[in-house]
Write a protein that holds these residues in place. Structure first.
Motif, PDB file in Angstrom:
ATOM      1  N   ALA A   7       0.832  -1.206   0.000  1.00 25.09           N
ATOM      2  CA  ALA A   7       0.000   0.000   0.000  1.00 25.09           C
ATOM      3  C   ALA A   7       0.868   1.258   0.000  1.00 25.09           C
ATOM      4  O   ALA A   7       0.564   2.237  -0.698  1.00 25.09           O
ATOM      5  CB  ALA A   7      -0.927  -0.010   1.216  1.00 25.09           C
ATOM      6  N   ASN A   8       1.960   1.221   0.748  1.00 20.46           N
ATOM      7  CA  ASN A   8       2.839   2.390   0.808  1.00 20.46           C
ATOM      8  C   ASN A   8       3.588   2.614  -0.499  1.00 20.46           C
ATOM      9  O   ASN A   8       3.904   3.754  -0.858  1.00 20.46           O
ATOM     10  CB  ASN A   8       3.812   2.253   1.980  1.00 20.46           C
ATOM     11  CG  ASN A   8       3.110   2.420   3.319  1.00 20.46           C
ATOM     12  OD1 ASN A   8       2.074   3.078   3.404  1.00 20.46           O
ATOM     13  ND2 ASN A   8       3.658   1.814   4.354  1.00 20.46           N
ATOM     14  N   LEU A   9       3.875   1.552  -1.220  1.00 23.57           N
ATOM     15  CA  LEU A   9       4.473   1.703  -2.545  1.00 23.57           C
ATOM     16  C   LEU A   9       3.557   2.497  -3.480  1.00 23.57           C
ATOM     17  O   LEU A   9       4.020   3.164  -4.409  1.00 23.57           O
ATOM     18  CB  LEU A   9       4.752   0.324  -3.159  1.00 23.57           C
ATOM     19  CG  LEU A   9       6.014  -0.396  -2.659  1.00 23.57           C
ATOM     20  CD1 LEU A   9       5.952  -1.879  -3.000  1.00 23.57           C
ATOM     21  CD2 LEU A   9       7.262   0.234  -3.269  1.00 23.57           C
ATOM     22  N   LEU A  10       2.256   2.425  -3.190  1.00 22.89           N
ATOM     23  CA  LEU A  10       1.271   3.127  -4.013  1.00 22.89           C
ATOM     24  C   LEU A  10       0.820   4.428  -3.364  1.00 22.89           C
ATOM     25  O   LEU A  10      -0.186   5.010  -3.770  1.00 22.89           O
ATOM     26  CB  LEU A  10       0.077   2.205  -4.283  1.00 22.89           C
ATOM     27  CG  LEU A  10       0.415   0.907  -5.035  1.00 22.89           C
ATOM     28  CD1 LEU A  10      -0.817   0.049  -5.223  1.00 22.89           C
ATOM     29  CD2 LEU A  10       1.053   1.224  -6.379  1.00 22.89           C
ATOM     30  N   GLY A  11       1.557   4.860  -2.319  1.00 25.60           N
ATOM     31  CA  GLY A  11       1.305   6.179  -1.768  1.00 25.60           C
ATOM     32  C   GLY A  11       0.419   6.263  -0.548  1.00 25.60           C
ATOM     33  O   GLY A  11      -0.007   7.354  -0.155  1.00 25.60           O
ATOM     34  N   ALA A  12       0.138   5.127   0.114  1.00 19.66           N
ATOM     35  CA  ALA A  12      -0.770   5.151   1.271  1.00 19.66           C
ATOM     36  C   ALA A  12      -0.187   5.911   2.461  1.00 19.66           C
ATOM     37  O   ALA A  12      -0.936   6.451   3.286  1.00 19.66           O
ATOM     38  CB  ALA A  12      -1.130   3.728   1.684  1.00 19.66           C
ATOM     39  N   ASN A  13       1.144   5.890   2.598  1.00 17.27           N
ATOM     40  CA  ASN A  13       1.812   6.583   3.715  1.00 17.27           C
ATOM     41  C   ASN A  13       1.265   6.108   5.071  1.00 17.27           C
ATOM     42  O   ASN A  13       0.961   6.899   5.961  1.00 17.27           O
ATOM     43  CB  ASN A  13       1.644   8.097   3.578  1.00 17.27           C
ATOM     44  CG  ASN A  13       2.693   8.848   4.374  1.00 17.27           C
ATOM     45  OD1 ASN A  13       3.849   8.421   4.452  1.00 17.27           O
ATOM     46  ND2 ASN A  13       2.301   9.964   4.981  1.00 17.27           N
ATOM     47  N   LYS A  14       1.211   4.795   5.239  1.00 22.17           N
ATOM     48  CA  LYS A  14       0.578   4.175   6.416  1.00 22.17           C
ATOM     49  C   LYS A  14       1.634   3.457   7.246  1.00 22.17           C
ATOM     50  O   LYS A  14       2.361   2.601   6.746  1.00 22.17           O
ATOM     51  CB  LYS A  14      -0.484   3.173   5.944  1.00 22.17           C
ATOM     52  CG  LYS A  14      -1.136   2.351   7.021  1.00 22.17           C
ATOM     53  CD  LYS A  14      -2.065   1.321   6.392  1.00 22.17           C
ATOM     54  CE  LYS A  14      -2.632   0.371   7.437  1.00 22.17           C
ATOM     55  NZ  LYS A  14      -3.454  -0.700   6.802  1.00 22.17           N
ATOM     56  N   ASP A  15       1.718   3.805   8.540  1.00 25.67           N
ATOM     57  CA  ASP A  15       2.645   3.110   9.438  1.00 25.67           C
ATOM     58  C   ASP A  15       2.208   1.666   9.643  1.00 25.67           C
ATOM     59  O   ASP A  15       1.003   1.376   9.732  1.00 25.67           O
ATOM     60  CB  ASP A  15       2.694   3.794  10.808  1.00 25.67           C
ATOM     61  CG  ASP A  15       3.440   5.109  10.763  1.00 25.67           C
ATOM     62  OD1 ASP A  15       3.962   5.474   9.685  1.00 25.67           O
ATOM     63  OD2 ASP A  15       3.491   5.795  11.807  1.00 25.67           O
ATOM     64  N   TYR A  16       3.179   0.787   9.748  1.00 26.05           N
ATOM     65  CA  TYR A  16       2.870  -0.608  10.066  1.00 26.05           C
ATOM     66  C   TYR A  16       2.725  -0.760  11.571  1.00 26.05           C
ATOM     67  O   TYR A  16       3.653  -0.463  12.328  1.00 26.05           O
ATOM     68  CB  TYR A  16       3.965  -1.542   9.546  1.00 26.05           C
ATOM     69  CG  TYR A  16       3.709  -2.990   9.907  1.00 26.05           C
ATOM     70  CD1 TYR A  16       2.523  -3.608   9.530  1.00 26.05           C
ATOM     71  CD2 TYR A  16       4.637  -3.725  10.645  1.00 26.05           C
ATOM     72  CE1 TYR A  16       2.268  -4.930   9.863  1.00 26.05           C
ATOM     73  CE2 TYR A  16       4.394  -5.050  10.974  1.00 26.05           C
ATOM     74  CZ  TYR A  16       3.200  -5.644  10.585  1.00 26.05           C
ATOM     75  OH  TYR A  16       2.944  -6.945  10.930  1.00 26.05           O
ATOM     76  N   VAL A  17       1.554  -1.219  12.004  1.00 31.80           N
ATOM     77  CA  VAL A  17       1.282  -1.458  13.421  1.00 31.80           C
ATOM     78  C   VAL A  17       0.948  -2.937  13.575  1.00 31.80           C
ATOM     79  O   VAL A  17      -0.139  -3.382  13.188  1.00 31.80           O
ATOM     80  CB  VAL A  17       0.115  -0.583  13.931  1.00 31.80           C
ATOM     81  CG1 VAL A  17      -0.132  -0.860  15.414  1.00 31.80           C
ATOM     82  CG2 VAL A  17       0.395   0.896  13.701  1.00 31.80           C
ATOM     83  N   PRO A  18       1.869  -3.728  14.110  1.00 30.90           N
ATOM     84  CA  PRO A  18       1.631  -5.180  14.166  1.00 30.90           C
ATOM     85  C   PRO A  18       0.611  -5.571  15.226  1.00 30.90           C
ATOM     86  O   PRO A  18       0.477  -4.892  16.251  1.00 30.90           O
ATOM     87  CB  PRO A  18       3.020  -5.729  14.525  1.00 30.90           C
ATOM     88  CG  PRO A  18       3.658  -4.636  15.310  1.00 30.90           C
ATOM     89  CD  PRO A  18       3.174  -3.343  14.696  1.00 30.90           C
ATOM     90  N   GLU A  19      -0.083  -6.636  14.957  1.00 34.83           N
ATOM     91  CA  GLU A  19      -0.942  -7.298  15.949  1.00 34.83           C
ATOM     92  C   GLU A  19      -0.429  -8.739  16.030  1.00 34.83           C
ATOM     93  O   GLU A  19      -0.951  -9.634  15.374  1.00 34.83           O
ATOM     94  CB  GLU A  19      -2.409  -7.240  15.547  1.00 34.83           C
ATOM     95  CG  GLU A  19      -2.984  -5.827  15.549  1.00 34.83           C
ATOM     96  CD  GLU A  19      -4.461  -5.785  15.235  1.00 34.83           C
ATOM     97  OE1 GLU A  19      -5.092  -6.866  15.146  1.00 34.83           O
ATOM     98  OE2 GLU A  19      -5.001  -4.670  15.072  1.00 34.83           O
TER      99      GLU A  19
END
Length: 400
Positions: free
Chosen positions: A303-315
């Motif tokens: 998703a970030n490769l496509l510009g989402a700019n989203k932090d990864y938050v693991p569960e």
């Protein structure tokens, strides 16, 4: 033309390229893997596949035709020799491929015993990929003697399969107890009792001095002087992130390939995900070795490769199958100081607390406890340990 190259065709790499297409990426995508088969599941290797209960075709994550249909170029059985982050190229033998973005999903490699103590003898195996399992499978014959070095989950899963098939099984663990690095004494006790009930011999607080044999292993000599006869040996002493390619390329390492919260490495347009990657969290830098993390982190990077700019938050969650027991783990137990034990008919779960805070749960044949715990952890809720331990407590009520 936009071209995303993904190096490493395991769970993470396969998840990433599929997610790119699902999110609408229309650029060129190349997935490169050292093994000749298309991406496959690894967890069943030490369980259903080794037992002969799962055919090879069912291991594949997706039919091979999927990649062609999605215009994903599979380059299997190929090894990347070098990455040039300045030129934005990768080299495979005499071939050079240019990328606009590169993702390293190189996974991890098993720790092996040094040749100086017999690690190079034939009949000594690790349990990591399909080639490992196919090589050792002919030894899984009733009456054969196997010594398993390492009492972690991989070693115990191998022990369970061997015991079910009628082999003479001994597990040797250098630490004071099996599963010491990853689980509570309560969980260790549960699985020690389970394996002994199935005839597995477990030797703890004792190391391996060396393996004995001419060309083929014949015995294992322990640090207390005992010699255990062995027709073959399985080594399950952990894994390390596969970082050689990143290191040679000048990419920063920190317990794996260091990424930021988005999955970016220190090199421009180079990303990483899965077992090989460490990422920042409020509790410090973390690297997770699990299938769920490999999938979730890869999909976040896609998703970030496509510009989402989203932090990864693991569960974080994990599982292990041994005999008729399914262990499901939610959360991370690091730093726990007490345990709440919940027992119901045919099931038990151990709830890890640090002070009043719930950290993690080990649930044995208790999917309800696992699912509730997973949701509690995601919500940041910590029920009173006494409530959890009371079998009369309706777990779902803890979510309100």
């Amino acid at each position: 033309m936009k071209h995303t190259i993904v190096i490493g065709a395991g769970q993470s790499g396969a998840s990433l390229v599929a997610k790119l297409r699902a999110l609408g990426d229309t650029g060129a995508i190349t997935l490169i893997g050292a093994e000749r088969l298309p991406p496959y599941q690894r967890p069943p290797l030490s369980k259903a596949y080794l037992l002969g209960e799962m055919p090879l075709e069912r291991l594949f994550l997706r039919p091979e035709a999927f990649y062609a249909e999605q215009n994903i170029a599979l380059r299997m059985g190929q090894t990347v020799d070098a990455v040039d982050t300045a030129a934005k190229t990768v080299r495979l033998g005499d071939e050079v491929l240019a990328y606009t973005d590169l993702v390293l999903t190189t996974g991890s490699v098993p720790r092996r015993l040094p040749a100086s103590i017999g690690g190079a003898l034939t009949g000594v195996f690790t349990l990591r990929d399909l080639a490992d399992v196919d090589a050792m499978q002919p030894y899984f014959v009733a009456g054969k003697r196997v010594v398993i070095v390492g009492g972690g989950y991989i070693g115990l899963e191998g022990a369970a399969v061997a015991a079910k098939l009628g082999l003479d099984v001994t597990v040797v663990e250098m630490a004071p107890r099996i599963l010491q690095r990853v689980a509570s004494a309560e969980t260790s006790d549960f699985f020690r009792d389970l394996h002994r009930a199935h005839g597995v011999k477990i030797i703890e607080a004792t190391g391996l001095e060396r393996l004995i044999g001419g060309d083929h292993v014949t015995a294992a000599r322990l640090t207390d002087g005992r010699e255990l006869p062995a027709d073959f040996v399985i080594v399950g002493v952990g894994i390390t992130p596969a970082t050689d390619l990143a290191q040679a390329s000048g990419i920063a390492l920190d317990n794996g390939i260091a990424t930021d919260a988005l999955g970016r490495t220190s090199a421009p347009h180079v990303w990483a995900a899965g077992d090989c990657a460490s990422f920042p969290t409020p509790a410090g830098r973390m690297r997770l070795e699990s299938v769920p993390n490999a999938i979730d982190q890869a999909e976040c990077v896609a998703a970030n490769l496509l510009g989402a700019n989203k932090d990864y938050v693991p569960e974080p969650w994990f599982w292990s199958d041994q005999y008729d027991i399914k262990l499901q783990i939610a959360g991370l137990n690091t730093g726990y100081d007490h345990i709440a034990t919940r027992r119901t008919e045919g099931a038990v779960s151990f709830w890890y607390y640090k002070g009043p805070q719930l950290l993690a749960v080990d649930a044995m044949n208790d999917p309800r406890a696992f699912m509730v715990a997973k949701r509690l952890l995601a919500m940041g809720k910590s029920p009173e340990p006494a409530l959890v331990a009371n079998p009369e407590t309706e777990l779902k009520a803890l979510l309100k």
